[in-house]
Design an enzyme around this catalytic site. Sequence first.
Site, PDB file in Angstrom:
ATOM      1  N   GLY A 340      17.585   1.541 -71.629  1.00  0.00           N
ATOM      2  CA  GLY A 340      16.687   0.964 -70.754  1.00  0.00           C
ATOM      3  C   GLY A 340      15.287   1.578 -71.841  1.00  0.00           C
ATOM      4  O   GLY A 340      14.486   0.320 -72.182  1.00  0.00           O
ATOM      5  N   GLU A 363      14.000  -9.733-100.749  1.00  0.00           N
ATOM      6  CA  GLU A 363      14.644  -9.229-101.854  1.00  0.00           C
ATOM      7  C   GLU A 363      15.777  -9.023-102.023  1.00  0.00           C
ATOM      8  O   GLU A 363      16.958  -8.314-102.607  1.00  0.00           O
ATOM      9  CB  GLU A 363      14.352  -7.396-102.062  1.00  0.00           C
ATOM     10  CG  GLU A 363      13.062  -7.251-102.066  1.00  0.00           C
ATOM     11  CD  GLU A 363      12.071  -6.481-102.851  1.00  0.00           C
ATOM     12  OE1 GLU A 363      12.529  -5.695-104.221  1.00  0.00           O
ATOM     13  OE2 GLU A 363      11.285  -6.528-102.838  1.00  0.00           O
TER      14      GLU A 363
HETATM   15  C1  FAD Z   1       9.144 -10.434 -94.439  1.00  0.00           C
HETATM   16  C2  FAD Z   1       9.306 -10.723 -95.501  1.00  0.00           C
HETATM   17  C3  FAD Z   1       8.868 -10.639 -96.940  1.00  0.00           C
HETATM   18  C4  FAD Z   1       9.125 -11.095 -98.364  1.00  0.00           C
HETATM   19  N1  FAD Z   1       8.285 -10.627 -99.021  1.00  0.00           N
HETATM   20  C5  FAD Z   1       8.292 -11.479-100.329  1.00  0.00           C
HETATM   21  C6  FAD Z   1       7.732 -11.508-101.843  1.00  0.00           C
HETATM   22  O1  FAD Z   1       7.228 -10.530-101.533  1.00  0.00           O
HETATM   23  N2  FAD Z   1       8.175 -11.955-102.383  1.00  0.00           N
HETATM   24  C7  FAD Z   1       9.642 -12.725-102.696  1.00  0.00           C
HETATM   25  O2  FAD Z   1       8.696 -13.651-103.242  1.00  0.00           O
HETATM   26  N3  FAD Z   1       9.342 -13.393-101.605  1.00  0.00           N
HETATM   27  C8  FAD Z   1       9.637 -12.638-100.062  1.00  0.00           C
HETATM   28  N4  FAD Z   1      10.650 -13.162 -98.736  1.00  0.00           N
HETATM   29  C9  FAD Z   1      11.502 -13.992 -98.903  1.00  0.00           C
HETATM   30  C10 FAD Z   1      12.755 -13.514 -99.461  1.00  0.00           C
HETATM   31  O3  FAD Z   1      13.700 -12.667-100.245  1.00  0.00           O
HETATM   32  C11 FAD Z   1      13.638 -14.707 -98.766  1.00  0.00           C
HETATM   33  O4  FAD Z   1      13.632 -15.255 -97.660  1.00  0.00           O
HETATM   34  C12 FAD Z   1      14.859 -15.034 -99.309  1.00  0.00           C
HETATM   35  O5  FAD Z   1      15.425 -13.981-100.315  1.00  0.00           O
HETATM   36  C13 FAD Z   1      16.040 -15.453 -98.459  1.00  0.00           C
HETATM   37  O6  FAD Z   1      15.960 -16.590 -98.662  1.00  0.00           O
HETATM   38  P1  FAD Z   1      15.159 -18.022 -97.439  1.00  0.00           P
HETATM   39  O7  FAD Z   1      14.545 -17.277 -96.619  1.00  0.00           O
HETATM   40  O8  FAD Z   1      14.933 -18.688 -98.364  1.00  0.00           O
HETATM   41  O9  FAD Z   1      16.517 -17.715 -97.187  1.00  0.00           O
HETATM   42  P2  FAD Z   1      17.936 -18.992 -97.404  1.00  0.00           P
HETATM   43  O10 FAD Z   1      18.114 -18.587 -99.254  1.00  0.00           O
HETATM   44  O11 FAD Z   1      16.956 -20.340 -96.925  1.00  0.00           O
HETATM   45  O12 FAD Z   1      19.143 -18.267 -96.526  1.00  0.00           O
HETATM   46  C14 FAD Z   1      19.841 -18.804 -95.869  1.00  0.00           C
HETATM   47  C15 FAD Z   1      20.753 -17.831 -94.768  1.00  0.00           C
HETATM   48  O13 FAD Z   1      21.686 -18.703 -95.813  1.00  0.00           O
HETATM   49  C16 FAD Z   1      22.339 -17.444 -96.637  1.00  0.00           C
HETATM   50  N5  FAD Z   1      22.803 -18.015 -98.381  1.00  0.00           N
HETATM   51  C17 FAD Z   1      21.805 -18.396 -99.172  1.00  0.00           C
HETATM   52  N6  FAD Z   1      22.570 -19.183-100.184  1.00  0.00           N
HETATM   53  C18 FAD Z   1      23.868 -18.696 -99.546  1.00  0.00           C
HETATM   54  C19 FAD Z   1      25.133 -18.715-101.121  1.00  0.00           C
HETATM   55  N7  FAD Z   1      24.966 -18.935-101.589  1.00  0.00           N
HETATM   56  N8  FAD Z   1      26.127 -17.974-100.091  1.00  0.00           N
HETATM   57  C20 FAD Z   1      26.171 -17.663 -99.206  1.00  0.00           C
HETATM   58  N9  FAD Z   1      25.219 -17.524 -98.218  1.00  0.00           N
HETATM   59  C21 FAD Z   1      24.040 -18.375 -98.777  1.00  0.00           C
HETATM   60  C22 FAD Z   1      21.590 -16.673 -96.845  1.00  0.00           C
HETATM   61  O14 FAD Z   1      21.928 -15.324 -97.138  1.00  0.00           O
HETATM   62  C23 FAD Z   1      20.777 -16.291 -95.534  1.00  0.00           C
HETATM   63  O15 FAD Z   1      22.290 -15.460 -94.331  1.00  0.00           O
HETATM   64  C24 FAD Z   1       9.870 -12.081 -98.024  1.00  0.00           C
HETATM   65  C25 FAD Z   1      10.559 -12.396 -96.787  1.00  0.00           C
HETATM   66  C26 FAD Z   1      10.214 -11.690 -95.868  1.00  0.00           C
HETATM   67  C27 FAD Z   1      11.084 -11.953 -94.395  1.00  0.00           C
END
Ligand code: FAD
Length: 379
Positions: A340, A363
């Site tokens: 807990g 990333e």
């Molecule tokens: C705290 C934080 C800091 C960040 N910092 C940066 C930054 O400094 N610069 C920057 O550019 N970005 C940044 N990001 C963005 C980050 O890189 C993205 O959130 C990440 O790449 C996922 O993209 P999305 O959130 O649009 O999810 P989506 O792409 O919408 O994905 C949603 C889900 O679908 C899955 N999915 C998508 N396509 C496929 C596929 N072809 N096959 C199987 N599964 C799939 C994904 O794995 C995920 O589980 C940051 C994100 C966070 C949360």
Amino acid sequence: MDFKLNEEQIMLKEMICHFVENEVIPTAREIERQREFPAEFIKKMSELGLMGMSIPQEYGGSKTDSLSILIVIEELARAMPSLGVIFSVHSSLFCYSISKFGSEEQKRTYLPQAAKGKILGAFSLSEPEAGSDALALKTTFVKEGDQYILNGLKSWVTTGNNADAFIIFAKPKSDLATKKLSAFIVLKDTPGLKISKVEDKMGLHSSMTSEIILEDCKIPANQILGAEGQGTKIAFHCLDYSRIGISAQSLGIARSCMEEALKFSKQRQAFGQNISSFQAIQFKLADMATLLDASRLLTYRAADLFDQGKSCTKEAAMAKLFSSEAANKIAYEALQIHGGYGYSKEFFIEQLYRDARVLSIYEGTSEIQRIVISRQLLR
Ligand SMILES: Cc1cc2nc3c(=O)[nH]c(=O)nc-3n(C[C@H](O)[C@H](O)[C@H](O)COP(=O)(O)OP(=O)(O)OC[C@H]3O[C@@H](n4cnc5c(N)ncnc54)[C@H](O)[C@@H]3O)c2cc1C
């Protein structure tokens, strides 16, 4: 591969451990709780020469091998994961991309300031509808005379509202279907660039993540990084490198979880004995330590390949995939060992558990790492 630290790396490790123990740990959790940006730590890190570790000496930096940067990221993340990611983005994405792909003029203009911590850098690829599918981004650029005009909405920018400069990726307005991105260096006070919101995140509360609006944001033409259409190559190359940094961040968080779990298990009593005397707890600790060591080996292998100038796309993705998932498993079990108390904000493990969660998302998600690895296998 020889993963023994050399003399310089040992000295660096001692220096960063001393800094973390004496200056970061005493106040980090409170700064995190207050959701403040760790400006004082960054200032001190600049004085220690850490902010220029991916910048060549001729541009004011203290360029080192990748393993040295990983050592710093791991130690920072062990104490304050937010600080680890701020440092990682600045070093592995912002400074590294200008050092590698910038013109001589850009290197002379930005890198000495970045090495001193006077320019803190960010990297802006993602958009609300382009995360995993980064090449679907919709931010546009138009060249008019000796300037570029950028328009669009960028999301999830680490250090967004605290950064002094951004690497921003966009497409030509005339060809939104292209997969060839272009990258631009944009300073924060450029008219037309506005930080629109700061995300209210689950963890990493001292690393602010922002949305950026670009509205007729005009920059001099010489602020394009590389040539038009080279941005995709720049983004993917830099992400190979920075994914190893996120693996190191995973090592730092996982190590901290291990340390907390070991400490707690030796103190907490149940059924008249320390819980560490139960085999169920011992096996958890054994599995956690094994995952941590395997993560380290994959991370160091990727860094070693990178430093040899060899392709490490597959190995960096493997390291990031394994280490980030392992850190989440380790955080889960470490919290479980706390019972807990692990669910209380009084204990560090509660923060580490939340901070670990993003490791398998940013990333490149774990699913995307698997795509990268399998593509390399099937090539
Ligand atoms: C705290 C934080 C800091 C960040 N910092 C940066 C930054 O400094 N610069 C920057 O550019 N970005 C940044 N990001 C963005 C980050 O890189 C993205 O959130 C990440 O790449 C996922 O993209 P999305 O959130 O649009 O999810 P989506 O792409 O919408 O994905 C949603 C889900 O679908 C899955 N999915 C998508 N396509 C496929 C596929 N072809 N096959 C199987 N599964 C799939 C994904 O794995 C995920 O589980 C940051 C994100 C966070 C949360």
